[in-house]
Every structure is written in structure tokens, then in C-alpha cells.
Scaffold this active site. Sequence first.
Site, PDB file in Angstrom:
ATOM      1  CD  GLU A  58     -39.011  34.046  50.883  1.00 19.82           C
ATOM      2  OE1 GLU A  58     -38.161  33.188  51.244  1.00 19.82           O
ATOM      3  OE2 GLU A  58     -39.568  34.828  51.647  1.00 19.82           O
ATOM      4  CB  CYS A  68     -36.303  33.775  54.388  1.00 18.54           C
ATOM      5  SG  CYS A  68     -36.670  35.356  53.608  1.00 18.54           S
TER       6      CYS A  68
END
Length: 493
Positions: free
Chosen positions: A221, A255
Site C-alpha cells: 500500500e 496516504c
Amino acid sequence: MADTTQLKYATLNEIDAIHATLRQSFRAGKLRSIAARKVQILQLAYLIQDNHDRFKEAFAADLGRPALETALLELDATIGDCKIAYDGVEKWARTEKAPFSLNFFPMRPVIRKEPKGVVLSISPFNYPVWLALGPMIGAIAAGNCFVLKPSELSPAVSGLIAELVPKYLDPDVVRIVLGAVPETTRLLELPWAHILYTGSGRVAKIVCAAAAKTLTPVSTELGGKSPVVIDPKCDLQTAAKRIMWGKCVNAGQTCVAPDYILVPEDAQDKVVQALKATHDEFYPTGPSTAGVFGRIVNHAHFRRLKGLLDRSAGEIAFGGETNENDKYISPTIVKNVKGDDSLMSEELFGPILPIVPVKNVDEAIAFINDRDNPLTLYVFSQDAAFKAKVFDNTLSGSAVANDTLVHCAVDGLPFGGIGPSGSGYHTRKYTFDLFTHLRSSLDSPAWVDAIFGSRFPPYTAKKESFLKSLLGVKLPPRPRQLANGTDQVGKGN
């Protein structure tokens, strides 16, 4: 503050011993039963609940995080994920029957949900509980033994996790390895059943290259530059509030935070005005006030962000205040930013939001498609056709309309990137799936050979004909057009 907090790193020998211990525990079936898994999951929930205030203090030390953000985005969210797994693991782990097939149903084909083994998660500094303990929940629910390497950049939180985990969870199934590059390098030299890495693309390449040497599967990720496409006809007041919240939470160190805005040139100033009004509403005493706005994790990241801002050819619409001693950068909007600007050269991961003016939505789509696939793509519009046009003509990990960040909290939605923004999916049941081996199984009775005996030698034309009648597939009518759109000529049906 985080820069002065010291951690006791694991030795390389200790890392080897941890790996060996957990491999033995897995073979012994310590988490084979669902009941044993539920005990560990519930203990993890109580670990957070019992130490709520200590975690808030640790977040304040590492990230200057406001207490409400810590509770909402990390502590209570992770407790909630524990409860979801606790309630759902029996169903998740249940053996599934394969789809019915007249030819194969006598063999009772099933899919067994089995743990992969001893798995490793390398978690980042920005959400050092949710992105550290969330994978732990799913891995335990799936029956794996689990090693967590938390970030050394959030030492107060990582140290607290390392202190508490052995008090609440069985050290034969879960271990914490504190360390930096040498310790992580040693971890990556060992064989694992699966690795989940959350962080930057640069480090992900190192992780994947190291894992390839032991053929360890890796999920990543990685973030990236998540764009916001604004329809000038949208509810701009709501859009501004949700964009600013998504950008300002955790001082932009998220993120999936909005990384830049794409909006028609003639609407840019209206967007700036709406964002400024929201900023003033959010921070009536100013964002520099202690406890109302987060801080950058360390001085190196502060200098990186300040350098990007200083080199930008864009115009600061508001914000721009910095204080290196306090690692503080105010919420900053920069307008008239071009595609080759310093602020567009990398994921910002801070409270700076560039606005890139475009002619129309088609230019916005082309701008997005000329760059790496983002982890998330945001669109603000009440026009269904506008939203569909953007989503249908782009690629991203997630596609979110009229809000930011909240998709990560929705149970039932997978969280993951595509291409350079990541591979694989996790959160809640998807984390269970990530760490689960789908093991095909069947049990074929002897009498089946009365039907399928023709598969055995000696082979004959008669046997082939029988098997074709039994197993052959009848296709739909041939398409009238080829893939290139031309009509077929002289082809049979």
C-alpha cells in the site's frame, strides 16, 4: 517529542529466534481453533481500550496529533475493526462449497480457508496504530502467527505497542520487532508466508526485491498523488469543508489525502475563497495553536516539504507559515500550479494543497492519466454524468465522490492501490482474505469411475467421443463483428 524518544532495537539474533519460535507455534496449531483466534482479537481490543489515554499522549509526542483525530481515526477505529473480526471470523473461516457442477458434484469440491503461516507486516509512521494493528487483526483472524515491524519514525507509539503487546497477546503467536534499516533488512532475508508493506514506492522496490529471493508473496500500500476533480457547479461550501478536512487531518500525512486539485481556470478563485472560509472556520485561533493541528513527523520531512514549497512557481493563496523548531507547516493553498512544478514532482504528504487550473474536465482526465495511477481519486459534483465521465476514464485504487478519507472506514469496501499506488487489498475481512490460503479440496468416491473411467488409458476414439459428450462446451453463436468492428465474411455459425 518524537525526535528524542529512544527505542530499544531488536538484535539480529533476536530476530532469528522470533522467526523460529513463531514457525514452531504455527506448526503446533496455536491458532488453529476459531476460539483461540477470538481470544487474541478481543485482547487486542482491550489493549487499546485500557490504554486510550497513553496512546493519545504518544500520538501527541510523535505527531502533535489532536486528541479527537487520534480517537476517531486510530483508536476507536481499530477497536471497531477488532469487533468486526471477532463477530465475523467464524463465518469468514468457514469452508465453502464450490459452485454446483453436474459433472463434479459427487466429488464434493470445497474451498478450505487456511492460514498461510508466519506473516510479516511493515507499517508506517503516519497511522501507527490503525496501519499496524489492523493487519494484525486480520492475520490473527485467519490463524497466522504475526510479526509487526512498526515505524521507527513514530517511536512513542511504536514503543508503547512493543510494551503492551506481550502483556495482552500470546508471545508465541504475535511479536513486535523494533528497529530501523539493519533490522528490517534482516527480517527481509527470512522466508515469510506473506509480507504486507505500507510506505513509499522507493522502499517497496527494496522490499519486493528482497522478498523475491525467498519467493515470499508481497502486498503493498504505497499512496501516491491523489487528485481532486472539482465540478464548478458542485456544492462548493460542502466540498471545501471536506477537502480541507481530508488535507488537514494528521497535518496532511495521510496516504489518501487530497494531493492536488484540478478545476477550470475561471472557477479557481471561487475554490480558493471557499477553502479559505473553511480554514478560518476550522481554526478560529489559528492552526499553530497547540493541540488543534498536527505537526510534521520529523525535521527531515519538514525540510523536504519546505523545499518543495520554496521551489514552487505557484502563488501561495493563503498559509505558507513554517516553524522548523516546532515542525509546523500551516495549511497552505497554492494556486496557478503547473504540471512540472516542484509541488507536482512527488507525493506531498503534508498540509500543502496545490491547485492546477485546467480548461475542462477532459483536460483534467488527461492530466490524471499522464501520471501514475493514484491510490484514490476524488470528484466533487452533483452531476451523475460528470462523475461517471471521470471515473470511467481513469484508473485509481478507489473512486470517491463528494467526500474524502471516509471510504477507508466503510466495512465491506476493500482498501488498496493499483500499479504504482499498491497491490492487494486489506482492511477488515479483506485483511483476513489477504492472509488466507484458499485451499482447493475434493473427495472423489470410487463409483465416479463408472462415469469418468474413460479418462484412463488405453485411449480410444470412442472414449474421446464419450468424454466430449460429457464434458464438451457448447459456445454461444459466433459474434457478427470481429474485435476491430469489421463484419465477418464467409465464417460458419
